[in-house]
Design a protein around this motif. Structure first.
Motif, mmCIF file in Angstrom:
data_model
loop_
_atom_site.group_PDB
_atom_site.id
_atom_site.type_symbol
_atom_site.label_atom_id
_atom_site.label_comp_id
_atom_site.label_asym_id
_atom_site.label_seq_id
_atom_site.Cartn_x
_atom_site.Cartn_y
_atom_site.Cartn_z
ATOM 1 N N PHE A 63 8.056 7.368 2.028
ATOM 2 C CA PHE A 63 9.437 7.048 2.348
ATOM 3 C C PHE A 63 10.270 8.261 1.953
ATOM 4 O O PHE A 63 10.531 8.499 0.768
ATOM 5 C CB PHE A 63 9.892 5.785 1.604
ATOM 6 N N ARG B 192 4.009 -6.097 1.284
ATOM 7 C CA ARG B 192 2.543 -5.974 1.259
ATOM 8 C C ARG B 192 1.921 -6.902 0.230
ATOM 9 O O ARG B 192 0.876 -7.493 0.477
ATOM 10 C CB ARG B 192 2.143 -4.524 0.994
ATOM 11 N N ARG C 240 1.565 3.279 -2.604
ATOM 12 C CA ARG C 240 0.099 3.277 -2.652
ATOM 13 C C ARG C 240 -0.376 1.865 -2.948
ATOM 14 O O ARG C 240 -0.721 1.520 -4.073
ATOM 15 C CB ARG C 240 -0.403 4.238 -3.736
ATOM 16 N N GLU D 260 8.918 -2.574 0.987
ATOM 17 C CA GLU D 260 7.614 -2.554 1.652
ATOM 18 C C GLU D 260 6.510 -2.980 0.683
ATOM 19 O O GLU D 260 5.590 -3.701 1.062
ATOM 20 C CB GLU D 260 7.321 -1.166 2.223
ATOM 21 N N GLN E 53 6.135 7.689 -2.416
ATOM 22 C CA GLN E 53 4.906 7.305 -1.712
ATOM 23 C C GLN E 53 4.437 5.958 -2.238
ATOM 24 O O GLN E 53 4.201 5.788 -3.433
ATOM 25 C CB GLN E 53 3.810 8.351 -1.899
ATOM 26 N N GLY F 294 -3.062 0.935 1.420
ATOM 27 C CA GLY F 294 -2.843 2.141 2.200
ATOM 28 C C GLY F 294 -1.660 2.896 1.631
ATOM 29 O O GLY F 294 -1.000 2.426 0.708
ATOM 30 N N THR F 295 -1.395 4.071 2.168
ATOM 31 C CA THR F 295 -0.277 4.864 1.674
ATOM 32 C C THR F 295 0.778 5.024 2.758
ATOM 33 O O THR F 295 0.468 4.997 3.950
ATOM 34 C CB THR F 295 -0.731 6.264 1.213
ATOM 35 N N LYS F 296 2.024 5.169 2.311
ATOM 36 C CA LYS F 296 3.126 5.417 3.232
ATOM 37 C C LYS F 296 4.212 6.159 2.466
ATOM 38 O O LYS F 296 4.559 5.776 1.345
ATOM 39 C CB LYS F 296 3.683 4.110 3.784
ATOM 40 N N ALA G 46 10.873 1.684 -0.078
ATOM 41 C CA ALA G 46 9.489 1.660 -0.559
ATOM 42 C C ALA G 46 9.217 0.384 -1.356
ATOM 43 O O ALA G 46 8.158 -0.240 -1.218
ATOM 44 C CB ALA G 46 9.204 2.892 -1.412
#
Length: 182
Positions: free
Chosen positions: A41, A65, A34, A61, A32, A37-39, A58
């Motif tokens: 994978f 970000r 963090r 990403e 995850q 925001g959270t996402k 992850a």
């Protein structure tokens, strides 16, 4: 950017950057992100065989970000609930004092100016003496104090973002072998 060693349920060991957490719960297995925001994978496997690919996605990403979002800031943007006055965060006063050798008291605001990676500066914004104090002078001094604080906050944010992006470049080099596989 800090990293840590994480051993997942399958026994496989990974070097994981901060802002990425491992989630292993019932049928959910993945990393995850963090940051901004959270996402999640997902590993897309029950045995953890997809963990390396999911961590690489992850991490990519995370780097994307960091490159596009401002760094998170711990600066207080709103006044504390305990603050007695309605002044903005980082500004207090008016402070009334009488200097040695003076017959007249003067009044000013105290402004805390944050600096990234350094101790904050304390500045004083003069309002007037007890003979020259007016509501207009109070409002003008308050505007100067707010402008001073906002300028310092903007400089702090730029420095924090610049530092975070430099850390991301170092992370990219450190994790190059992982990132090249996804």
């Amino acid at each position: 950017m800090n990293t840590r060693d994480v051993v997942i349920f399958s026994g496989e060991r990974f070097v994981v950057p901060q802002c990425i957490q491992r989630i292993d719960h019932l049928s959910t297995h993945g990393w995850q992100l963090r940051y901004g925001g959270t996402k999640l994978f997902s590993d897309h496997s029950q045995d953890g065989s997809g963990a390396r690919r999911a961590l690489a996605m992850a991490t990519k990403e995370l780097l994307r970000r960091i490159a596009t979002l401002p760094a998170p800031s711990r600066l207080r943007r709103t006044p504390s609930r305990k603050k007695q006055s309605d002044l903005p965060s980082g500004i207090s006063g008016p402070i009334v004092r009488q200097r040695a050798g003076s017959r007249v008291r003067d009044c000013s605001f105290a402004v805390t100016l944050p600096r990234f990676g350094e101790t904050p500066l304390a500045r004083s914004v003069y309002i007037g003496t007890e003979n020259t104090y007016t509501v207009e002078r109070y409002q003008e001094a308050l505007q100067r104090a707010v402008a001073l604080r906002e300028k310092a906050e903007a400089a702090y944010q730029r420095a924090a973002t610049r530092e975070r992006r430099a850390q991301a470049q170092a992370l990219k080099l450190k994790m190059g072998s992982l990132l090249g596989k996804a």
